[in-house]
Motif scaffolding. Sequence first.
Motif, PDB file in Angstrom:
ATOM      1  N   ARG A 405      53.782  77.799  86.336  1.00 21.29           N
ATOM      2  CA  ARG A 405      53.798  76.449  86.916  1.00 21.29           C
ATOM      3  C   ARG A 405      53.886  75.485  85.729  1.00 21.29           C
ATOM      4  NH1 ARG A 405      52.006  73.841  91.475  1.00 21.29           N
ATOM      5  NH2 ARG A 405      51.114  75.725  92.371  1.00 21.29           N
ATOM      6  N   GLU A 428      62.270  75.492  89.928  1.00 20.32           N
ATOM      7  CA  GLU A 428      62.298  74.903  91.273  1.00 20.32           C
ATOM      8  C   GLU A 428      61.262  73.785  91.356  1.00 20.32           C
ATOM      9  OE1 GLU A 428      60.536  77.340  94.179  1.00 20.32           O
ATOM     10  OE2 GLU A 428      61.071  76.037  95.854  1.00 20.32           O
ATOM     11  N   LEU A 429      61.715  72.593  91.736  1.00 28.85           N
ATOM     12  CA  LEU A 429      60.799  71.455  91.828  1.00 28.85           C
ATOM     13  C   LEU A 429      59.866  71.647  93.021  1.00 28.85           C
ATOM     14  CD1 LEU A 429      60.168  68.487  90.783  1.00 28.85           C
ATOM     15  CD2 LEU A 429      61.586  67.727  92.698  1.00 28.85           C
ATOM     16  N   VAL A 430      58.561  71.517  92.774  1.00 22.61           N
ATOM     17  CA  VAL A 430      57.623  71.625  93.901  1.00 22.61           C
ATOM     18  C   VAL A 430      56.863  70.334  94.118  1.00 22.61           C
ATOM     19  CG1 VAL A 430      57.302  74.107  93.815  1.00 22.61           C
ATOM     20  CG2 VAL A 430      55.839  72.636  92.408  1.00 22.61           C
ATOM     21  N   HIS A 431      56.866  69.454  93.123  1.00 16.55           N
ATOM     22  CA  HIS A 431      56.135  68.193  93.320  1.00 16.55           C
ATOM     23  C   HIS A 431      56.687  67.167  92.346  1.00 16.55           C
ATOM     24  CE1 HIS A 431      52.819  65.680  94.674  1.00 16.55           C
ATOM     25  NE2 HIS A 431      52.755  65.238  93.415  1.00 16.55           N
ATOM     26  N   PHE A 472      51.602  81.398  87.015  1.00 19.32           N
ATOM     27  CA  PHE A 472      51.388  81.174  88.447  1.00 19.32           C
ATOM     28  C   PHE A 472      51.299  82.507  89.192  1.00 19.32           C
ATOM     29  CE2 PHE A 472      51.226  79.280  92.404  1.00 19.32           C
ATOM     30  CZ  PHE A 472      52.281  79.649  93.218  1.00 19.32           C
ATOM     31  N   GLU A 473      52.392  83.267  89.191  1.00 16.05           N
ATOM     32  CA  GLU A 473      52.360  84.574  89.875  1.00 16.05           C
ATOM     33  C   GLU A 473      53.634  85.339  89.500  1.00 16.05           C
ATOM     34  OE1 GLU A 473      54.547  83.189  94.033  1.00 16.05           O
ATOM     35  OE2 GLU A 473      52.394  83.639  94.035  1.00 16.05           O
TER      36      GLU A 473
ATOM     37  N   GLU B   3      51.576  79.152  96.885  1.00 18.43           N
ATOM     38  CA  GLU B   3      52.316  78.092  97.625  1.00 18.43           C
ATOM     39  C   GLU B   3      52.549  78.653  99.030  1.00 18.43           C
ATOM     40  OE1 GLU B   3      53.722  74.938  96.568  1.00 18.43           O
ATOM     41  OE2 GLU B   3      52.168  75.323  95.111  1.00 18.43           O
ATOM     42  N   VAL B  29      64.672  70.149  96.094  1.00 19.54           N
ATOM     43  CA  VAL B  29      65.587  69.164  95.495  1.00 19.54           C
ATOM     44  C   VAL B  29      66.503  69.977  94.585  1.00 19.54           C
ATOM     45  CG1 VAL B  29      65.790  67.159  93.985  1.00 19.54           C
ATOM     46  CG2 VAL B  29      63.837  67.356  95.523  1.00 19.54           C
ATOM     47  N   PHE B  59      58.276  63.683  95.736  1.00 17.07           N
ATOM     48  CA  PHE B  59      58.687  64.845  96.527  1.00 17.07           C
ATOM     49  C   PHE B  59      57.536  65.835  96.514  1.00 17.07           C
ATOM     50  CE2 PHE B  59      60.722  68.342  98.331  1.00 17.07           C
ATOM     51  CZ  PHE B  59      60.536  69.451  97.518  1.00 17.07           C
ATOM     52  N   SER B  60      57.264  66.468  97.617  1.00 12.09           N
ATOM     53  CA  SER B  60      56.249  67.518  97.625  1.00 12.09           C
ATOM     54  C   SER B  60      56.745  68.659  98.492  1.00 12.09           C
ATOM     55  CB  SER B  60      54.918  66.993  98.174  1.00 12.09           C
ATOM     56  OG  SER B  60      54.090  68.094  98.463  1.00 12.09           O
ATOM     57  N   LYS B  61      56.910  69.801  97.876  1.00 19.01           N
ATOM     58  CA  LYS B  61      57.390  70.984  98.603  1.00 19.01           C
ATOM     59  C   LYS B  61      56.342  71.382  99.652  1.00 19.01           C
ATOM     60  CE  LYS B  61      58.810  75.789  97.814  1.00 19.01           C
ATOM     61  NZ  LYS B  61      60.242  75.714  98.197  1.00 19.01           N
ATOM     62  N   ALA B  62      55.063  71.156  99.301  1.00 23.83           N
ATOM     63  CA  ALA B  62      54.004  71.585 100.227  1.00 23.83           C
ATOM     64  C   ALA B  62      54.085  70.769 101.527  1.00 23.83           C
ATOM     65  CB  ALA B  62      52.640  71.384  99.547  1.00 23.83           C
TER      66      ALA B  62
END
Lengths: 609, 90
Positions: A405, A428-431, A472-473, B3, B29, B59-62
């Motif tokens: 992460r 990969e964008l997560v936030h 992360f994993e 996640e 994205v 942006f939030s994937k969650a």
Amino acid sequence: MIRNDLRNVAIIAHVDHGKTTLVDQMLKQSGTFRENQVVEERVMDSNALERERGITILAKNTSVHYHGVKINIIDTPGHADFGGEVERVLKMVNGVLLLVDAAEGPMPQTRFVMQKALELNHKLIIVVNKVDRPDARIAEVEDEILELLLDLNANDDQLESPILFCSGRAGTASRYADKEGTDLTPLFDTILNHIPPMEADEKGPLQILVSSIDYNDYVGRIGIGRIERGTAVANQDVVICNHNIIDLKKRSKLVNLYQIEGLSRVPVESAVAGDIVCFSGMEGINIGDTVCAPDKVEAVPFVKISEPTVEMTFSVNNSPFAGKEGKFVTSRHLRDRLYRELLRDVSLKVEDTDSAEAFKVSGRGEMHLSILIETMRREGYEFQVSTPRVLYKTIDGKLYEPVERLIVDVPEDGTGAVFQSMGERKGELVHMSAVGSRMRLEFLIPARGLFGYKSEFLTSTKGEGVMNSIFFEYQPYKGDIRRRDTGSLVAFESGEAVTYGLFNAQERGILFIEPGTQVYEGMVVGVSPKTEDINVNVCKKKHMTNTRAAGSDDAMRLNAPKKMSLEECLEFLNDDELLEVTPVSLRIRKSILDSELRAKARAKEKKAQ
Amino acid sequence: MEETKSEPREESVLIEQRKKIAMTGVSAVDAFAPRRIDLTLEGGGRAQITGDGLKIVSFSKASGNFSAVGKIEGVRFFGGHEKLAKRLFG
């Protein structure tokens, strides 16, 4: 029984935010030291390597006494690359002191440690330190801290944490930003009132959870942990077990028992539940083990030590310049030093290979291994390392790779470049959100994708970006990632680099060396924009016999060579290259030094593909 | 921290004064540049926002929430809910 006579507190602070100075003042003002006593070895002091890297590597402990209460202060490693170490230390305490510099504000590195503390539901005391700095921006930093807590989903109680304004140098603390304190009494009182005392059963059978390990040559391995239950007595028979290793039940003896007093470990006869103790005499004791009374063997659940994700081969230096700069150069030296490191660092793995001169060393990331390399180098060791490789896993017949992460804080106009790089590196964008005037982006990216990214990141964000990653994993393999699209300028003659030779070579790329540098055949002396390697002769001298037109001998201007740090060298290494590490210099070289043999090997490889 | 892959959520698009766009149901994205942003949608298919001076705000994937600012010129959908795309933007 409620241990009202004891508080166990962890201190979270980015290096240079004043942890050492504040704890020294706490020691002095709590009477641990006489006023004029010079505190020789300041336990919280960071060593040179930590200061340069801006991270805390070694977890250290100290204790003070105030109004009859003993306050154990446990340091937390600032960098999350050593995985699991933070959670283990936080499990020993009931509360956390978050120290933040009044000018710099909370740093991303403190974010990871804060996240773990909040997840464990610890009570929190916020200390805005160095309020006496001329460039202090107290109100803004206060907001940034609250934003960080909101960002980390702190509960209401944690959001209402007391906040103190301190000057570690002056030894003052105050509850109000605009009112200067006179001493650290407000800090001590807040610790006593806000951090809950531990509830402990000192009559039950003994149970000690090992959270940290230290080592010294006299008593060997030293376990450090909190007594979860019962009473520990020196020379007591015990059994070692582990929650994650079911069949581990080893009889042993608790030979020496120590408690922390001020800066030193003081031998004690016994200690009771709640106390943080150090103990030696147990061969092979490890983090995560539980030390129990023989009649009640019961392991304490524990954060499993995260496995290594990156590997490098450490081998004896066999370059033409071997043995000239290092004190410890033999295979025996290298092997002993690596295996001794295992005694202290449980996140590390060392394996022998089929060659007696090479060892496979695995760690928790590129930085973890580069810190080991730098430490050994400063101790006088000379050796070679290969390029870092990730450790894959096969799960249900499918190939899996370690994913990290990555959190980056960049100026607003830097997001485009980061996106570009992440796309190429399978991130990969997560936030994504704004933090003050900057943007914070969070990616999940294969560990492979991070190799060589740090320097690219700093260049693309003009040095203003801050990046941090944590394992992360393991996730399914994400496909090929471009490792490096530049080639190397390789010297094909041994000797001394001269201006004339360098002047011709610099037309092919950027050089790493300057005139007068000793080179050998196969040594990498620069980087070429083309993907193929180019052989250059930097030792080529200008023949005096030639007649030349006037003026053609004007001074040859050499571009400034690019000086590479250890991290940049590791990032630069290609699969067919090694890094020669000595206490004095860092030299990148091809694994096969002879240019003809190298060409043959490459031709064979192309044929095989 | 794992996640969690949540069920595809409702998709919605809100454009204010052609200067701000907020969407829900976004899972990734894919590309971002001042004139174009490519998104993958939880319900399948993709969306492409075109305009000028585009900047992603959050942006939030969650949660699947996405927002951006700039001069919004158009939003196009590819794959996934074909009919919704046709009605909204032809």
